[in-house]
Design a protein around this motif. Structure first.
Motif, mmCIF file in Angstrom:
data_model
loop_
_atom_site.group_PDB
_atom_site.id
_atom_site.type_symbol
_atom_site.label_atom_id
_atom_site.label_comp_id
_atom_site.label_asym_id
_atom_site.label_seq_id
_atom_site.Cartn_x
_atom_site.Cartn_y
_atom_site.Cartn_z
ATOM 1 N N THR A 2 0.460 -1.059 -0.018
ATOM 2 C CA THR A 2 -0.071 0.363 -0.080
ATOM 3 C C THR A 2 1.001 1.094 0.500
ATOM 4 N N GLY A 18 -11.862 3.516 2.896
ATOM 5 C CA GLY A 18 -11.609 2.933 2.986
ATOM 6 C C GLY A 18 -10.574 3.081 4.278
ATOM 7 N N ARG A 47 -17.954 0.571 -8.306
ATOM 8 C CA ARG A 47 -18.603 1.949 -7.595
ATOM 9 C C ARG A 47 -17.354 2.449 -6.937
ATOM 10 N N LEU A 51 -12.360 8.004 4.945
ATOM 11 C CA LEU A 51 -13.926 6.873 5.854
ATOM 12 C C LEU A 51 -13.875 5.903 6.353
ATOM 13 N N ASP A 52 -14.755 5.026 6.309
ATOM 14 C CA ASP A 52 -14.678 3.434 6.245
ATOM 15 C C ASP A 52 -16.335 3.450 6.762
ATOM 16 N N VAL A 53 -16.979 1.668 6.593
ATOM 17 C CA VAL A 53 -17.920 1.737 6.379
ATOM 18 C C VAL A 53 -18.077 0.822 8.551
ATOM 19 N N SER A 54 -17.222 0.574 9.063
ATOM 20 C CA SER A 54 -17.306 -0.257 9.828
ATOM 21 C C SER A 54 -16.467 0.868 11.427
ATOM 22 N N ASP A 63 -16.645 -3.630 -5.134
ATOM 23 C CA ASP A 63 -16.478 -1.923 -5.035
ATOM 24 C C ASP A 63 -15.229 -1.527 -5.728
ATOM 25 N N ASP A 113 -9.769 9.095 2.088
ATOM 26 C CA ASP A 113 -8.933 8.110 1.735
ATOM 27 C C ASP A 113 -10.297 7.378 1.882
ATOM 28 N N SER A 172 -19.038 5.919 6.101
ATOM 29 C CA SER A 172 -20.030 6.148 4.979
ATOM 30 C C SER A 172 -20.084 4.783 4.590
ATOM 31 N N ASP A 173 -21.300 4.127 3.913
ATOM 32 C CA ASP A 173 -20.642 3.677 2.758
ATOM 33 C C ASP A 173 -20.434 3.937 1.276
ATOM 34 N N TRP A 174 -18.780 3.968 1.302
ATOM 35 C CA TRP A 174 -18.171 4.428 0.427
ATOM 36 C C TRP A 174 -18.390 6.318 -0.020
ATOM 37 N N ASN A 215 -8.030 1.571 -0.975
ATOM 38 C CA ASN A 215 -7.735 0.338 -1.241
ATOM 39 C C ASN A 215 -8.964 -0.634 -0.825
ATOM 40 N N PRO A 216 -9.662 -0.732 -1.256
ATOM 41 C CA PRO A 216 -10.993 -1.556 -1.121
ATOM 42 C C PRO A 216 -10.828 -2.513 -1.315
ATOM 43 N N PRO A 217 -12.282 -3.394 -0.679
ATOM 44 C CA PRO A 217 -11.869 -5.229 -0.561
ATOM 45 C C PRO A 217 -11.744 -5.178 -1.827
HETATM 46 C C1 LIG Z 1 -8.356 -3.671 2.026
HETATM 47 S S1 LIG Z 1 -8.926 -2.949 3.952
HETATM 48 C C2 LIG Z 1 -7.714 -1.271 3.397
HETATM 49 C C3 LIG Z 1 -7.911 -1.118 4.727
HETATM 50 C C4 LIG Z 1 -6.516 -0.043 5.065
HETATM 51 N N1 LIG Z 1 -6.563 1.614 4.181
HETATM 52 C C5 LIG Z 1 -5.092 -0.356 4.542
HETATM 53 O O1 LIG Z 1 -4.661 0.032 2.933
HETATM 54 O O2 LIG Z 1 -4.829 -0.890 5.261
HETATM 55 C C6 LIG Z 1 -10.357 -1.993 2.893
HETATM 56 C C7 LIG Z 1 -12.160 -1.266 4.261
HETATM 57 O O3 LIG Z 1 -12.961 -0.718 3.562
HETATM 58 C C8 LIG Z 1 -13.578 -0.476 4.145
HETATM 59 N N2 LIG Z 1 -14.664 -1.384 3.469
HETATM 60 C C9 LIG Z 1 -15.174 -1.947 2.845
HETATM 61 N N3 LIG Z 1 -16.831 -2.254 2.509
HETATM 62 C C10 LIG Z 1 -16.607 -0.415 2.481
HETATM 63 C C11 LIG Z 1 -18.303 -0.295 1.671
HETATM 64 N N4 LIG Z 1 -19.641 0.297 1.458
HETATM 65 N N5 LIG Z 1 -17.456 1.759 3.023
HETATM 66 C C12 LIG Z 1 -16.701 2.332 3.073
HETATM 67 N N6 LIG Z 1 -15.269 1.222 3.348
HETATM 68 C C13 LIG Z 1 -15.837 -0.225 3.398
HETATM 69 C C14 LIG Z 1 -13.232 -1.794 4.950
HETATM 70 O O4 LIG Z 1 -14.212 -2.074 6.807
HETATM 71 C C15 LIG Z 1 -11.219 -1.656 5.346
HETATM 72 O O5 LIG Z 1 -11.873 -0.884 5.890
#
Ligand SMILES: C[S@@+](CC[C@H](N)C(=O)[O-])C[C@H]1O[C@@H](n2cnc3c(N)ncnc32)[C@H](O)[C@@H]1O
Length: 277
Positions: free
Chosen positions: A94, A116, A218, A138-141, A215, A114, A165-167, A182-184
């Motif tokens: 990353t 996620g 999106r 932001l993050d959804v969690s 993701d 940033d 936030s959800d994205w 860096n999304p899933p």
């Molecule tokens: C691969 S991790 C990256 C974490 C961090 N950015 C890093 O590089 O170490 C993906 C992040 O996206 C978040 N995430 C997943 N779906 C999401 C959504 N719909 N909206 C916002 N964040 C989301 C997850 O909770 C997670 O923290």
């Protein structure tokens, strides 16, 4: 009483390539000492409490629990970041994204998002290099955001604004100079999910539907409405997804679309520039 040297030998049966390193990190964690101390004082006696705590950590490491979750910490961009089982363990790959973001010709007081943020790794690394940028993460969690906020306080980067936030949901109507994420991106059937540290990381941070592309898709589709003219979108992805992500960016109207390699030479981060006309 037992010595440092004897305790280090207890980790020799760990079934991982990093056995010696892991053992040293876990012992240092219990002793609250840097790794060099182990080499300076191999004959030093260790208290029973500390030896017991170390043995407990080795038991958990033998079960596969990642070292970062056992110590509660992982270094990223030289920042000691707290992690928990609600956050991804930040990866060295990353740093390619962070390096690229720092090279962008952005205004002095650029607003950067940033997407996620997890432990806050990307936003906090950027805040440490560009204190004048306005960073939103932001993050959804909510659990991950709590960890990230704690990291901001610990690293004294309290200007970063964290939002659940959800994205783009909570930032609709705002425009940024750069969107970084860096999304899933792992396919649910990827066999790597059953190996090593990844087994213990949150699925929601790793797995995305549609062969890992949902993701990423999106984020690309929504990006033009969130960028100023000339703004940039940079996305980390799996090394086999680069071509598809480039196509997504082209289809969405981005220019200067390119992919950068991580330090293992794999296509890891794709980005492009948005022009409004
Ligand atoms: C691969 S991790 C990256 C974490 C961090 N950015 C890093 O590089 O170490 C993906 C992040 O996206 C978040 N995430 C997943 N779906 C999401 C959504 N719909 N909206 C916002 N964040 C989301 C997850 O909770 C997670 O923290």
């Amino acid at each position: 009483m037992v010595t440092v040297q004897k305790l280090l030998r207890l980790g020799s049966d760990l079934q991982v390539d990093s056995a010696r390193r892991d053992t040293e990190i876990l012992l240092c964690h219990c002793l609250d000492k840097p790794r060099v101390w182990l080499y300076t004082w191999p004959e030093k006696e260790v208290s029973q409490d500390c030896a017991n705590a170390f043995k407990q950590l080795l038991v958990q490491r033998r079960k596969g629990i990642p070292v970062a979750y056992l110590t509660g910490q992982r270094e990223f961009w030289s920042l000691p970041l707290a992690v928990s089982d609600a956050t991804l363990i930040p990866r060295p790959e990353t740093e390619t994204l962070v390096e690229w973001a720092l090279e962008l010709a952005l205004p002095n007081a650029a607003s950067v998002l940033d997407l996620g943020t997890g432990s806050g790794a990307i936003a906090l690394a950027l805040a440490s290099e560009r204190p004048q940028w306005h960073l939103t993460a932001l993050d959804v969690s909510e659990e991950a955001l709590q960890v990230a906020r704690g990291n901001a306080v610990r690293t004294k980067m309290t200007s970063v604004h964290f939002v659940q936030s959800d994205w783009y949901q909570a930032v609709l109507g705002q425009r940024f100079n750069a969107l970084l994420g860096n999304p899933p991106y792992v396919d649910a059937d990827d066999p790597h999910l059953g190996l090593g540290d990844v087994r213990f990381e949150p699925r929601s941070a790793l797995v995305s539907s549609n062969r890992g592309l949902e993701d990423l898709g999106r984020l690309v589709i929504g990006a033009p409405d969130q960028l100023v003219d000339g703004g940039w979108l940079l996305l980390e992805h799996g090394f086999e997804q680069a071509k598809t992500v480039r196509a997504m960016l082209h289809d969405a109207g981005f220019s200067h679309v390119t992919t950068r390699l991580d330090m293992s030479g794999r296509q890891r981060v794709t980005g492009g520039c948005w022009h409004a006309d």
